[in-house]
Design an enzyme around this catalytic site. Structure first.
Site, PDB file in Angstrom:
ATOM      1  N   ASP A 241      38.391  -0.417 -38.362  1.00  0.00           N
ATOM      2  CA  ASP A 241      39.861  -0.444 -37.737  1.00  0.00           C
ATOM      3  C   ASP A 241      40.172  -0.588 -36.034  1.00  0.00           C
ATOM      4  O   ASP A 241      39.791   0.037 -35.461  1.00  0.00           O
ATOM      5  CB  ASP A 241      40.443   1.078 -38.279  1.00  0.00           C
ATOM      6  CG  ASP A 241      42.258   0.600 -38.360  1.00  0.00           C
ATOM      7  OD1 ASP A 241      42.999  -0.083 -37.406  1.00  0.00           O
ATOM      8  OD2 ASP A 241      42.950   2.251 -38.451  1.00  0.00           O
TER       9      ASP A 241
ATOM     10  N   SER B 206      49.077   5.438 -41.203  1.00  0.00           N
ATOM     11  CA  SER B 206      49.189   4.901 -40.112  1.00  0.00           C
ATOM     12  C   SER B 206      49.911   5.545 -39.382  1.00  0.00           C
ATOM     13  O   SER B 206      49.547   7.171 -39.213  1.00  0.00           O
ATOM     14  CB  SER B 206      49.999   4.060 -39.721  1.00  0.00           C
ATOM     15  OG  SER B 206      49.501   3.024 -38.289  1.00  0.00           O
ATOM     16  N   TYR B 207      51.373   5.696 -38.708  1.00  0.00           N
ATOM     17  CA  TYR B 207      51.625   6.661 -37.761  1.00  0.00           C
ATOM     18  C   TYR B 207      52.282   7.378 -39.221  1.00  0.00           C
ATOM     19  O   TYR B 207      52.488   8.583 -38.709  1.00  0.00           O
ATOM     20  CB  TYR B 207      53.261   6.294 -37.562  1.00  0.00           C
ATOM     21  CG  TYR B 207      53.841   6.628 -36.700  1.00  0.00           C
ATOM     22  CD1 TYR B 207      54.008   6.615 -35.047  1.00  0.00           C
ATOM     23  CD2 TYR B 207      54.573   8.592 -37.170  1.00  0.00           C
ATOM     24  CE1 TYR B 207      54.784   7.672 -34.859  1.00  0.00           C
ATOM     25  CE2 TYR B 207      55.779   8.641 -36.102  1.00  0.00           C
ATOM     26  CZ  TYR B 207      55.493   9.007 -34.655  1.00  0.00           C
ATOM     27  OH  TYR B 207      56.452   9.784 -34.001  1.00  0.00           O
TER      28      TYR B 207
ATOM     29  N   TYR C 241      56.774   7.738 -43.083  1.00  0.00           N
ATOM     30  CA  TYR C 241      56.229   6.633 -41.959  1.00  0.00           C
ATOM     31  C   TYR C 241      56.537   7.750 -40.372  1.00  0.00           C
ATOM     32  O   TYR C 241      56.410   8.189 -39.339  1.00  0.00           O
ATOM     33  CB  TYR C 241      56.868   5.728 -41.885  1.00  0.00           C
ATOM     34  CG  TYR C 241      56.270   4.431 -41.133  1.00  0.00           C
ATOM     35  CD1 TYR C 241      54.669   4.222 -41.119  1.00  0.00           C
ATOM     36  CD2 TYR C 241      56.792   4.174 -40.067  1.00  0.00           C
ATOM     37  CE1 TYR C 241      54.357   3.442 -39.902  1.00  0.00           C
ATOM     38  CE2 TYR C 241      56.105   3.147 -38.975  1.00  0.00           C
ATOM     39  CZ  TYR C 241      54.854   3.659 -39.093  1.00  0.00           C
ATOM     40  OH  TYR C 241      54.234   2.358 -37.717  1.00  0.00           O
TER      41      TYR C 241
ATOM     42  N   HIS D 280      42.905  -1.338 -40.529  1.00  0.00           N
ATOM     43  CA  HIS D 280      43.965  -1.571 -40.919  1.00  0.00           C
ATOM     44  C   HIS D 280      44.370  -1.457 -41.598  1.00  0.00           C
ATOM     45  O   HIS D 280      45.064  -0.123 -42.564  1.00  0.00           O
ATOM     46  CB  HIS D 280      44.804  -0.520 -39.735  1.00  0.00           C
ATOM     47  CG  HIS D 280      45.935   0.194 -39.572  1.00  0.00           C
ATOM     48  ND1 HIS D 280      45.070   1.397 -38.697  1.00  0.00           N
ATOM     49  CD2 HIS D 280      47.321   0.106 -39.098  1.00  0.00           C
ATOM     50  CE1 HIS D 280      46.350   1.533 -39.111  1.00  0.00           C
ATOM     51  NE2 HIS D 280      47.328   0.927 -39.190  1.00  0.00           N
TER      52      HIS D 280
END
Length: 563
Positions: free
Chosen positions: A505, A427-428, A344, A537
């Site tokens: 998203d 995501s990140y 992450y 998302h």
């Protein structure tokens, strides 16, 4: 974030006022707009009752002239419908905010009174939180758009003028010289019974987050805790005690224990440090109103070994980076195992924790004999500001370097097959995964990026600018351009890449993966992609099952494991 939220926000006002100005996707009263809910308040409300119910405070969010994000929702009808959401991206115009308070005992009409904003009158700013101290006193927290400067204003209701007054001598400043103010958010105050002094967590002079006592100004704040560890959360403040959590015990950043500091005399006691230590080293708690009772919640440590028969589940320290490793059952150091790095790596995050959980990666370790590792590199939380602020205005640099350095260390351990190493994240983490695969390091064979950010110009203003600054500043703009996934498209030739995104998203927009795809096609790089129609998302439900099954097949093919 759920799609349906935007179908009714316009009608979710404060009613029975002498005026009502709410307007769909323009004026939000008592409920945050998208960017505030996701990146500042982290709740779906923006109204607060006073202790005895005399007043109600609420925030007005004005999204006039904020750019709109649009995407198609396909549904089952003949024509898709268009979803529109005000969404300020990095450098765009932000919502303007005003705080109002209504006297609910005024039977002549509920007239909102605005809380004055004197400190930031000429600057672009954010509202971060409101705390009721008494029925006639509030604490309102503001933050400059360049998020290294925060102000807490203590305001009183003036009976004679029927208004709220925030004297300058009670406006307390919190600033950072090395990064942004606070952790992920600026902390909230916990007032004492004298209704004037309070406790608050912020960085001390050594750069570690600690509890401070404030009775006057932050400049004269008295540190209550100190050391090369961090206070995490204040649970309760009583006249004779403060209950809080920290990661002090035995120097492990990924642990959480509950402490009690008595005020007379000043003494500290760890409530949980040696409470079933062999089974739990990560606690949180909920306290009764007078702190006579509390409920402990244990997130476990070793239970995972018992349930899944994973032989080792431990934390190691190397190069000042912490990692957690899941090894297969009957692990044999003389064998070579495939390795998956789960990443992450976003600022203020923490993956390496003494917690129990069953997930896709525990399945991979226990059933597919894949070693899975999580690494907390620079930019992650609860290890001091030097570690935290290393990534300030440099997102996408050190996070990737640290993951690659970690992989090289794991190879040196002797039981990792250096030809079968993969990376994945969401995501990140999808951003870090993509940059790691595009780094040209040669350590990764394949990787999977789910809903990745591809360029910080595409993401929300509050989050992005907190860590990257404004893209309008020349030095920042250069790094905005250099930190994109698309800039590394040529380097994907020698890796296997699976790109996944939901088409609906509203957080990390499908635009991000669309741009990665376009860059890879233009570079004539072969890759795999999977989209999930009308999924947001989180990609929940049956789509989630399909996603993990698809990633499992991709990973087993990459590692040449039999189906």
């Amino acid at each position: 974030m759920q799609l349906w939220r935007y179908s009714y926000t316009a009608s979710y006002h404060i009613y029975d006022l002498q005026y009502s100005n709410g307007k769909e996707n323009v004026i939000f009263n008592g409920i945050p707009d998208w960017v505030y809910e996701e990146e500042m308040l982290a709740v779906k409300y923006a109204l607060w009752w006073s202790p005895n119910g005399k007043f109600i405070a609420y925030v007005e969010f004005n999204d006039t002239d904020i750019p709109i994000i649009e995407y198609s929702y396909y549904g089952e009808d003949q024509y898709p419908r268009k979803i529109t959401i005000p969404y300020p991206k990095a450098g765009a115009k932000n919502p303007t905010v005003r705080v109002f308070i209504v006297d609910t005992t005024n039977h002549e009409g509920l007239v909102p009174k605005e809380v004055p904003l004197s400190f930031f009158v000429f600057s672009d700013h954010y509202f971060t939180w409101l705390t009721w101290v008494t029925d006639n006193r509030i604490a309102v927290q503001w933050l400059k758009r360049i998020q290294n400067f925060s102000v807490l204003a203590v305001c009183d209701f003036q009976e004679n003028s029927n208004s709220w007054y925030c004297p300058e001598n009670r406006q307390h400043v919190e600033a950072s010289q090395t990064g942004w103010a606070g952790g992920f958010f600026v902390s909230t105050p916990y007032f004492t019974s004298d209704t004037t002094s309070y406790y608050k967590i912020f960085s001390d002079k050594a750069g570690y987050k600690h509890i401070h006592y404030i009775n006057g100004s932050v400049e004269n704040a008295i540190p209550i805790t100190n050391g090369q560890w961090e206070a995490i959360y204040i649970f309760k403040v009583m006249d004779d005690a403060i209950f809080y959590s920290s990661n002090e015990f035995e120097g492990y950043p990924g642990r959480r224990n509950i402490y009690n500091i008595g005020s007379n005399p000043l003494r500290k006691q760890c409530i949980t440090c040696n409470l079933r230590k062999e089974r739990c080293q990560y606690y949180t708690a909920r306290f009764s109103e007078n702190a006579k009772y509390y409920a402990l919640v244990c997130y476990g440590k070793y239970s995972i070994r018992i349930i899944l028969n994973i032989d080792i589940f431990v934390l190691y320290l190397f190069l000042a980076l912490w990692y957690k490793m899941l090894l297969p059952p009957q692990f044999d150091r003389s064998k070579k195992y495939p390795l998956l790095i789960q990443v992450y790596g976003g600022p203020c995050s923490q993956n390496v924790k003494h917690t129990f959980g069953i997930s896709w990666i525990t399945y991979l370790a226990s059933r597919e004999e894949i070693i899975v590792v999580l690494v907390d590199g620079r930019g992650t939380a609860f290890q001091g500001d030097k570690m935290l602020h290393a990534v300030y205005r440099k997102l996408g640099v050190y996070e990737i370097e640290d993951q690659i350095s970690a992989v090289k260390k794991f190879i040196e351990m002797g039981f990792v097959d250096e030809k079968r190493i993969a990376v994945w994240g969401w995501s990140y983490g999808g951003y870090v995964t993509s940059l790691a695969l595009g780094s040209g390091s040669g350590v990764f064979k394949c990787g999977m990026a789910v809903a990745p950010v591809s360029s910080w110009e595409y993401y929300a203003s509050i989050y992005t600018e907190r860590f990257m600054g404004l893209p309008t500043e020349s030095d920042n703009l250069k790094h905005y351009k250099n930190s994109t996934v698309m800039a590394r498209a040529e380097n994907f030739r020698n890796v296997e890449y699976l790109l996944i995104h939901g088409t609906a998203d509203d957080n990390v927009h499908f635009q991000n993966s669309a741009q990665i795809s376009k860059a890879l096609v233009n570079a004539q790089v072969d890759f795999q992609a999977m989209w999930y129609t009308d999924q947001d998302h989180g990609i929940p439900g049956l789509s989630s099952k399909h996603l993990y099954t698809h990633m499992t097949h991709f990973l087993k093919q990459c590692f040449s494991l039999s189906e």
